[in-house]
Motif scaffolding. Structure first.
Motif, PDB file in Angstrom:
ATOM      1  N   VAL A 145       1.211   4.093  -2.953  1.00 35.65           N
ATOM      2  CA  VAL A 145       1.038   5.507  -2.673  1.00 35.65           C
ATOM      3  C   VAL A 145       2.162   6.297  -3.321  1.00 35.65           C
ATOM      4  CG1 VAL A 145       1.113   7.224  -0.867  1.00 35.65           C
ATOM      5  CG2 VAL A 145      -0.219   5.149  -0.544  1.00 35.65           C
ATOM      6  N   THR A 148      -3.127   8.192  -0.556  1.00 28.43           N
ATOM      7  CA  THR A 148      -3.219   6.878   0.089  1.00 28.43           C
ATOM      8  C   THR A 148      -4.309   6.047  -0.576  1.00 28.43           C
ATOM      9  OG1 THR A 148      -2.678   7.955   2.182  1.00 28.43           O
ATOM     10  CG2 THR A 148      -3.539   5.712   2.322  1.00 28.43           C
ATOM     11  N   THR A 162      -0.184   0.424   9.137  1.00 28.80           N
ATOM     12  CA  THR A 162       1.241   0.726   8.956  1.00 28.80           C
ATOM     13  C   THR A 162       1.956   0.484  10.288  1.00 28.80           C
ATOM     14  OG1 THR A 162       1.015   3.017   9.688  1.00 28.80           O
ATOM     15  CG2 THR A 162       0.668   2.601   7.326  1.00 28.80           C
ATOM     16  N   LEU A 183      -5.514  10.388   7.093  1.00 25.28           N
ATOM     17  CA  LEU A 183      -5.427   9.928   5.709  1.00 25.28           C
ATOM     18  C   LEU A 183      -4.660  10.957   4.874  1.00 25.28           C
ATOM     19  CD1 LEU A 183      -6.713   7.678   3.755  1.00 25.28           C
ATOM     20  CD2 LEU A 183      -8.355   9.459   3.179  1.00 25.28           C
ATOM     21  N   SER A 195      -6.242  15.174   1.516  1.00 24.55           N
ATOM     22  CA  SER A 195      -5.927  14.653   2.837  1.00 24.55           C
ATOM     23  C   SER A 195      -7.107  14.847   3.773  1.00 24.55           C
ATOM     24  CB  SER A 195      -4.701  15.369   3.412  1.00 24.55           C
ATOM     25  OG  SER A 195      -3.576  15.074   2.612  1.00 24.55           O
ATOM     26  N   VAL A 253       0.845  -1.190   0.000  1.00 26.35           N
ATOM     27  CA  VAL A 253       0.000   0.000   0.000  1.00 26.35           C
ATOM     28  C   VAL A 253       0.880   1.240   0.000  1.00 26.35           C
ATOM     29  CG1 VAL A 253      -1.623   1.326   1.365  1.00 26.35           C
ATOM     30  CG2 VAL A 253      -1.975  -1.113   1.076  1.00 26.35           C
ATOM     31  N   VAL A 254       1.886   1.191   0.833  1.00 27.14           N
ATOM     32  CA  VAL A 254       2.803   2.322   0.926  1.00 27.14           C
ATOM     33  C   VAL A 254       3.510   2.521  -0.416  1.00 27.14           C
ATOM     34  CG1 VAL A 254       4.891   3.159   2.035  1.00 27.14           C
ATOM     35  CG2 VAL A 254       3.125   2.043   3.394  1.00 27.14           C
TER      36      VAL A 254
END
Lengths: 391, 183
Positions: free
Chosen positions: A71, A359, A161, A355, A351, A67-68
């Motif tokens: 992003v 993301t 995370t 979040l 954002s 996921v990171v």
């Protein structure tokens, strides 16, 4: 004229939903109709809305890392305006590669789908994010007399995370956490979420589908035989789709054939031969609605080609206490086979609390074991059988 | 609008769901879009039909249409902040606008002039009253249908409407704006 009549006339009207919106809603509904019955257990919150269009048991760390990675990778994807003309060349090149692939077939076409999403939660008074994952595996038999096997798992609910994990551990690593909901949500609708480290709650169905009709009915009631008869030429495929559009009442919901054509993307999610997939890619590459967004790493850490086939921006989703977070969607294709890696990948376009813009909020991914296999599906031990056939 | 099939038996609901979707999706979308926004309606309208498909319909409480509006209203309630923001914004915008001289329809002029105060009053209503008003006004539901949609007694619908009407009239300065325009 009383106040209410006046009010009815004074308030601004809204335009009717676009064909895309209707189609998206219909697809979500079709997905729900494919769901095996869900066990009714209090406190269990399934994210199975996209059951049929959803995909692997991966270590949490790997998924979180992915996921990171996505992003950071997607953040580098140029805005549409920056994509040079002929940006869809990448799809045509992919089609050329796909056309050369052998037409390997086995006894079953397997589609393992993961439905993953970020959820804002609280432990004590500290908020953090968890990643929730469920999985649905489908085995579509080549022999129409053979039953279709579907297996559903709740995979895990874990801190999203390492930073989220620290918050959760600092709060004593509670087994259940409180979902963060928008103000005004009824307490009964804002349930606690049970953290889950291992796959559980397996449910399986094993049922013959009359006539061997595939579960994905976005392009009508298709069998494997119908799919085998599709042409491997983009122009012929277009005409075949035109015939379907003319004949199908639901397809005629689109005002014109041209508006309907982006639905050709559904072929990329069906067990078509490489030549038909190549034809579908060529057809899609030529549509004004198709935009290649470039190479990305998908949420599972795999290299893929990001594409949008329909409107992808201007959507909003709920996250935590924020009821309207701007999001955009992208589809990620396998860079060699043109099959799906991830669909409905929702990326925060702004954002919000907890979040960061960029993301990945939720996505449906096909696990690597997708494709044809001769391995017969077996119900795993401890997996409850459901008697209800697949609708 | 297509007439949905007879839905006396809940299991039939699933069988006829395609027809239900076709008959009501656009109006449910419109109702949500008018209360929140087009974009929110795109997602939320789909949520309404997903929730409906998963069951809970009770034919003894009323028709399918009010039931769908009830689900939509419940989902809208999670966006209360957004809705109030919307009515307040509409109130401010409408106040800044001069009535259009090119607008031939007097009623429309009148409506335009009252949009600001009415939107402001909507923002100030409590949630239950606002739901009743907007189900009537935007959904076109009868008292009995509103009662079925919200699962409240018909008497409560009447008293909420009465209270809301008073507040709307107060926002308009206790006058009939149409008479003023003509007058």
């Amino acid at each position: 004229m009383d106040e209410l009549t006046l009010l009815a006339r004074a308030l601004p009207d809204a335009p009717p939903p676009s064909a895309e919106v209707v189609e998206r809603a219909r697809a979500r509904l079709a997905a729900a109709r494919q769901e095996p019955p869900r066990p009714r257990r209090s406190g269990r919150r399934g994210r199975l809305v996209w059951a049929w269009t959803l995909g692997t048991a991966m270590a949490t760390a790997a998924v979180v890392m992915a996921v990171v990675t996505l992003v950071s990778s997607l953040a580098l994807v140029p805005a549409p305006a920056l994509v040079p003309s002929g940006g869809n060349e990448a799809l045509l090149r992919l089609a050329d590669e796909v056309a050369k692939l052998p037409d390997d077939r086995g006894a079953y076409w397997r589609r393992p789908l993961l439905n993953n999403g970020l959820i804002r939660v609280k432990a004590g008074d500290k908020a953090f994010n968890v990643l929730s994952s469920s999985r649905i595996d489908l085995w579509q038999p080549r022999d129409v007399r053979d039953p279709v096997h579907v297996e559903q798992w709740e995979q895990f609910v874990r801190p999203a995370t390492p930073a989220d994990e620290r918050v959760w551990r600092a709060a004593g690593a509670p087994a259940t956490v409180q979902r963060v909901c928008t103000p005004g949500t009824r307490a009964g609708d804002c349930k606690k979420i049970r953290m889950r480290s291992k796959p559980s709650d397996c449910l399986s169905t094993h049922a013959a589908e009359p006539g061997g009709v595939l579960g994905d009915r976005r392009l009508g009631e298709l069998t494997l035989a119908d799919i085998s008869a599709l042409p491997g030429d983009a122009a012929l495929l277009r005409e075949r789709l035109r015939a379907y559009w003319k004949a199908s009442k639901s397809a005629r919901a689109w005002k014109s054939f041209e508006e309907f054509l982006p639905m050709a993307r559904v072929l990329l999610e069906l067990p078509v031969s490489p030549s038909v997939r190549a034809a579908a890619l060529r057809l899609l590459a030529g549509l004004p609605t198709t935009k290649v967004r470039g190479s990305v790493t998908d949420p599972m850490g795999r290299q893929g080609l990001a594409v949008t086939f329909v409107k992808s921006e201007g959507f909003t989703g709920q996250f935590g206490a924020d009821d309207e977070v701007a999001e955009r969607y992208v589809t990620i294709l396998h860079p060699r086979t043109g099959t799906l890696l991830a669909a409905n990948v929702s990326i925060a376009a702004e954002s919000a609390e907890g979040l960061a813009q960029g993301t990945v909020m939720h996505y449906q991914a096909w696990a690597p074991e997708a494709g044809w296999t001769d391995e017969r599906p077996e119900r795993p031990r401890g997996c409850r059988r459901s008697d209800r056939p697949i609708p | 609008m297509a007439v949905p099939p007879d839905l006396a038996d809940p299991p039939d609901l699933r069988v006829h769901f395609e027809q239900i979707f076709n008959a009501h999706f656009a109006e449910i979308h419109r109702y949500i879009a008018r209360r929140l926004s087009d974009d929110t309606a795109d997602d939320l309208a789909a949520e309404v039909f997903l929730a409906a498909y998963r069951g809970g319909y009770d034919a003894s409480r009323g028709g399918v249409r009010p039931w769908l509006f009830g689900i939509a209203t419940h989902l809208i309630s999670r966006h209360r902040r957004t809705e109030i923001r919307r009515w307040k914004a509409l109130s401010r915008t409408a106040e800044r606008l001069e009535p259009s001289h090119e607008d031939a329809a007097l009623a429309r002029v009148a409506a335009g002039e009252v949009v600001g105060p009415l939107a402001g009053a909507l923002a100030a209503l409590n949630r239950g009253d606002r739901d009743v008003v907007l189900l009537s006004v935007l959904g076109g539901l009868s008292h009995a249908e509103v009662a079925a949609a919200l699962n409240i007694p018909a008497g409560t619908v009447a008293s909420r409407l009465n209270r809301a009407r008073k507040q709307l009239r107060k926002a308009l300065g206790d006058v009939n704006p149409l008479e003023e325009t003509h007058g």
